[in-house]
Design a protein around this motif. Sequence first.
Motif, PDB file in Angstrom:
ATOM      1  N   ALA A  53      10.991  17.301  60.881  1.00  0.00           N
ATOM      2  CA  ALA A  53      10.349  18.451  61.536  1.00  0.00           C
ATOM      3  C   ALA A  53      10.784  18.509  63.009  1.00  0.00           C
ATOM      4  O   ALA A  53      10.820  17.496  63.699  1.00  0.00           O
ATOM      5  CB  ALA A  53       8.838  18.332  61.445  1.00  0.00           C
TER       6      ALA A  53
ATOM      7  N   GLU B  31       5.796  23.066  61.102  1.00  0.00           N
ATOM      8  CA  GLU B  31       4.613  23.891  60.827  1.00  0.00           C
ATOM      9  C   GLU B  31       3.481  22.949  60.428  1.00  0.00           C
ATOM     10  O   GLU B  31       3.397  22.509  59.285  1.00  0.00           O
ATOM     11  CB  GLU B  31       4.900  24.901  59.719  1.00  0.00           C
ATOM     12  CG  GLU B  31       5.963  25.915  60.098  1.00  0.00           C
ATOM     13  CD  GLU B  31       6.345  26.811  58.940  1.00  0.00           C
ATOM     14  OE1 GLU B  31       5.757  26.683  57.843  1.00  0.00           O
ATOM     15  OE2 GLU B  31       7.248  27.648  59.130  1.00  0.00           O
TER      16      GLU B  31
ATOM     17  N   ALA C  12       9.414  15.795  56.964  1.00  0.00           N
ATOM     18  CA  ALA C  12       8.771  16.917  56.288  1.00  0.00           C
ATOM     19  C   ALA C  12       9.118  16.969  54.801  1.00  0.00           C
ATOM     20  O   ALA C  12       8.297  17.386  53.985  1.00  0.00           O
ATOM     21  CB  ALA C  12       9.166  18.228  56.954  1.00  0.00           C
TER      22      ALA C  12
ATOM     23  N   SER D 117      10.018  24.644  66.576  1.00  0.00           N
ATOM     24  CA  SER D 117      10.734  25.899  66.391  1.00  0.00           C
ATOM     25  C   SER D 117      10.898  26.574  67.737  1.00  0.00           C
ATOM     26  O   SER D 117       9.971  26.651  68.525  1.00  0.00           O
ATOM     27  CB  SER D 117       9.991  26.809  65.411  1.00  0.00           C
ATOM     28  OG  SER D 117       8.682  27.009  65.880  1.00  0.00           O
TER      29      SER D 117
ATOM     30  N   THR E 153      15.006  14.742  50.208  1.00  0.00           N
ATOM     31  CA  THR E 153      15.936  15.313  49.227  1.00  0.00           C
ATOM     32  C   THR E 153      16.448  14.245  48.263  1.00  0.00           C
ATOM     33  O   THR E 153      16.875  14.575  47.159  1.00  0.00           O
ATOM     34  CB  THR E 153      17.131  15.989  49.918  1.00  0.00           C
ATOM     35  OG1 THR E 153      17.819  15.040  50.713  1.00  0.00           O
ATOM     36  CG2 THR E 153      16.662  17.146  50.790  1.00  0.00           C
TER      37      THR E 153
ATOM     38  N   CYS F   3      18.711  17.434  57.235  1.00  0.00           N
ATOM     39  CA  CYS F   3      18.387  18.757  57.751  1.00  0.00           C
ATOM     40  C   CYS F   3      17.194  18.665  58.699  1.00  0.00           C
ATOM     41  O   CYS F   3      16.504  17.655  58.748  1.00  0.00           O
ATOM     42  CB  CYS F   3      18.081  19.732  56.616  1.00  0.00           C
ATOM     43  SG  CYS F   3      16.621  19.313  55.659  1.00  0.00           S
ATOM     44  N   HIS F   4      17.003  19.752  59.445  1.00  0.00           N
ATOM     45  CA  HIS F   4      15.843  19.885  60.313  1.00  0.00           C
ATOM     46  C   HIS F   4      15.036  21.083  59.827  1.00  0.00           C
ATOM     47  O   HIS F   4      15.609  22.100  59.451  1.00  0.00           O
ATOM     48  CB  HIS F   4      16.269  20.094  61.771  1.00  0.00           C
ATOM     49  CG  HIS F   4      16.892  18.879  62.375  1.00  0.00           C
ATOM     50  ND1 HIS F   4      18.249  18.670  62.405  1.00  0.00           N
ATOM     51  CD2 HIS F   4      16.333  17.796  62.955  1.00  0.00           C
ATOM     52  CE1 HIS F   4      18.504  17.521  62.991  1.00  0.00           C
ATOM     53  NE2 HIS F   4      17.364  16.955  63.337  1.00  0.00           N
ATOM     54  N   VAL F   5      13.737  20.934  59.823  1.00  0.00           N
ATOM     55  CA  VAL F   5      12.867  22.022  59.373  1.00  0.00           C
ATOM     56  C   VAL F   5      11.864  22.332  60.484  1.00  0.00           C
ATOM     57  O   VAL F   5      11.516  21.456  61.275  1.00  0.00           O
ATOM     58  CB  VAL F   5      12.130  21.655  58.058  1.00  0.00           C
ATOM     59  CG1 VAL F   5      13.104  21.477  56.923  1.00  0.00           C
ATOM     60  CG2 VAL F   5      11.295  20.401  58.227  1.00  0.00           C
TER      61      VAL F   5
ATOM     62  N   GLY G  34      14.420  15.481  55.581  1.00  0.00           N
ATOM     63  CA  GLY G  34      14.400  16.603  56.524  1.00  0.00           C
ATOM     64  C   GLY G  34      13.333  16.308  57.556  1.00  0.00           C
ATOM     65  O   GLY G  34      12.193  15.980  57.209  1.00  0.00           O
TER      66      GLY G  34
END
Length: 196
Positions: A191, A161, A169, A194, A172, A156-158, A189
């Motif tokens: 970063a 922040e 980041a 955004s 899992t 995933c990508h987060v 995951g």
Amino acid sequence: SSCVFSTAAQQRSTGDECGPEDPRDEPKHPLSDCALEHKAIKLEEQVRDLTERYRKALADSENVRRRTQKFVEDAKLFGIQSFCRDLVEVADILEKTTESAAEDTEPSNPNPALKKIYEGLSLIETKLQSVFAKHGLQKMNPVGGKYDPYDHEIVCHVPAEGLQPGTIALVTQDGYKLHGRTIRHALVGVAVESQE
């Protein structure tokens, strides 16, 4: 200058000292000096060729010996690789069970039996990780590090922040290395900036 070749048949059979030979007894050599020099040059070339082949064969055999030795050493180190992969799955189950027991042993619910189970699971988990380390199996801790496709698999990508894009980041599923070789990729995951 001509060379005189003598053979045992040309020597006297009586065992007497050999005197000067009669020029008529001298063997006639069919090769001239030029032909002998040419033959000597050919033989020298053959010797050089054979020497070079010998050196190459010696180098090849040394390379084969080194590769075989490396193969044997790797087999000793990584022969337990599939066994380690299976044990890592057991370690995952143990870790999740320990985390679950930790959540259930809250200060508001002082269950002494559950607390002892949690302590026992924590000891088993600690011992298992020390046994892993003893045999060269190490858990990766990539959080905060850069993404490496050889060690990590992106799930995933987060939003980034406080982290730089491309930085890991969250994890899992833990990844493991056996003597520096990745035997299970960490599911991570990463970063990303955004887009607002």
